[in-house]
Design an enzyme around this catalytic site. Sequence first.
Site, mmCIF file in Angstrom:
data_model
loop_
_atom_site.group_PDB
_atom_site.id
_atom_site.type_symbol
_atom_site.label_atom_id
_atom_site.label_comp_id
_atom_site.label_asym_id
_atom_site.label_seq_id
_atom_site.Cartn_x
_atom_site.Cartn_y
_atom_site.Cartn_z
ATOM 1 N N GLN A 177 -9.094 1.992 -0.593
ATOM 2 C CA GLN A 177 -8.841 2.272 -2.010
ATOM 3 C C GLN A 177 -9.806 3.338 -2.521
ATOM 4 O OE1 GLN A 177 -9.025 -1.528 -3.953
ATOM 5 N NE2 GLN A 177 -7.111 -2.229 -3.032
ATOM 6 N N ASP A 197 -6.808 -8.098 4.693
ATOM 7 C CA ASP A 197 -5.941 -8.922 3.834
ATOM 8 C C ASP A 197 -5.377 -10.137 4.564
ATOM 9 O OD1 ASP A 197 -6.359 -7.202 1.721
ATOM 10 O OD2 ASP A 197 -4.570 -6.011 2.133
ATOM 11 N N ARG A 255 1.400 4.231 -3.118
ATOM 12 C CA ARG A 255 1.118 5.647 -2.856
ATOM 13 C C ARG A 255 2.369 6.505 -3.016
ATOM 14 N NH1 ARG A 255 -2.508 2.483 -0.497
ATOM 15 N NH2 ARG A 255 -4.546 3.263 0.179
ATOM 16 N N LYS A 315 -12.248 -9.583 -3.366
ATOM 17 C CA LYS A 315 -10.799 -9.358 -3.412
ATOM 18 C C LYS A 315 -10.236 -10.068 -4.659
ATOM 19 C CE LYS A 315 -10.423 -6.769 0.190
ATOM 20 N NZ LYS A 315 -10.092 -5.354 -0.006
ATOM 21 N N GLY A 365 -5.681 -4.119 -7.627
ATOM 22 C CA GLY A 365 -6.860 -3.294 -7.347
ATOM 23 C C GLY A 365 -6.457 -1.930 -6.830
ATOM 24 N N SER A 368 -13.438 1.184 2.685
ATOM 25 C CA SER A 368 -12.453 0.858 1.652
ATOM 26 C C SER A 368 -11.419 1.973 1.546
ATOM 27 C CB SER A 368 -13.126 0.670 0.289
ATOM 28 O OG SER A 368 -12.146 0.713 -0.733
ATOM 29 N N ARG A 413 -12.501 -14.708 -1.522
ATOM 30 C CA ARG A 413 -11.602 -15.364 -0.551
ATOM 31 C C ARG A 413 -12.340 -16.253 0.442
ATOM 32 N NH1 ARG A 413 -7.038 -10.556 0.074
ATOM 33 N NH2 ARG A 413 -5.861 -11.280 -1.751
ATOM 34 N N SER A 445 0.837 -1.217 0.000
ATOM 35 C CA SER A 445 0.000 0.000 0.000
ATOM 36 C C SER A 445 0.864 1.257 0.000
ATOM 37 C CB SER A 445 -0.885 0.023 1.254
ATOM 38 O OG SER A 445 -1.813 -1.021 1.226
#
Length: 434
Positions: free
Chosen positions: A171, A317, A29, A344, A97, A169, A348, A25
């Site tokens: 994202q 995750d 970024r 995901k 994603g 989220s 999952r 992550s």
Amino acid sequence: MNRLDWSSRPGRPLRGSVQVPGDKSVSHRALMLAAIAEGDSHIRGFLEGEDTRATAAVLAQLGVRIETPAAGERRVHGVGLHGLQGTAQPLDCGNAGTGMRLLTGLLAGQAFDSTLVGDASLSKRPMRRVTDPLSQMGARIDTQDGLPPLRVHGGQALRGIRYELPVASAQVKSALLLAGLYADGETEVIEPHPTRDYTERMLAAFGWPIRFEAGRARLDGGHVLHATNVDVPADFSSAAFFLVAASIVPDSELRLPSVGLNPRRTGLLHALRLMGADITVERERESGGEPVADLIVRHAPLHGIELPSALVPDMIDELPVLFIAAAAAQGRTVIRGAAELRVKESDRIASMAAGLHALGAAIEETPDGALIDGGRFQAGSVQTHLDHRIAMSFAVAGLVAQGPVHINDCSHVATSFPGFMELANGCGFALLAV
Ligand code: S3P
């Protein structure tokens, strides 16, 4: 991508020090903000994974010069907020994603059109959660019935909105904040449950005025990002496989140095401790604005728990590998409130239930989680559904199985954890490419 199967079987007690790679992550970024900053930024601890490399390649296609002085390092020559250049070529986000959703927000504010594409797994992942609120900001984005490819039309005047996320989220929040850099007025994002706040922290580190607290972030458009250096911590999500592995293999003791412990990421630590795990945190310190520490994990008998659903967003995750811990524990574990797992890299819940069934474990799938009764694993053959975390979770299961666990198609492990097999075998796994 070439197919690669693994066979995992009991090895020796897990011992030693395992340096897991950089946080995915944070790496995504850091690249994106450095790309649109003024000046040159140096990123250290960068994840050399396929996901983050795909983002670097997309930014290069958009005219950003990115150098690799050494493995795990990037020097990004920022082009400024309005310096990206359009391309007629599709921008390939691979399996990522995070890459696609964040880039959609970033590209919505550009003067040019872009097309974002992804691999078979990413092409099945829902994008309306990003494109709907971006449209409310004035963006124009075409989807294929809510799925990629995405056609992002440039030249739209964006305006800030106040948006309450329907699902937690990071994202989606991040995509809106990135679009907000280009918007007129204030963009405010409110979350039903706080999610990882790397975008907020990193925008502040690049000098953008941003106001944020758990569950809420606000910024105005029209400022400047100033290049800065980023130290990426080791990825807690990658450390997670070793935390569970050493917990369930008798006589194990592992040290995991310099792991990022952002509180929005460490739900698994709390869940494993509730199950009886022996994990200690040493050398707590701050690096690049993020809490990091060494984790020491020793074998301990685990017992089942009712997983507090408040922990779920902080371990979104890590749930696949928690399924393995639960299936190797004494008693029943109940997981609820985790419906997001179904969208995901694979579904999952279904992937873990099918794999655990194949190993003779007692698991009942529910719409938003599972009931898992701990016991022993038999030998068997499982499918990863092209999902890196499913592959690594079953590599951990093989450590305590009564015979080899054959894992079909682990090629996607390199998206987030290049070198997993070597690191795992180095500390006592018995993992073979077959
Ligand atoms: C990520 C956010 C999470 C996580 C993903 C990385 C991010 O997804 O599952 O692997 O970097 O923002 P959500 O958008 O569901 O929070």
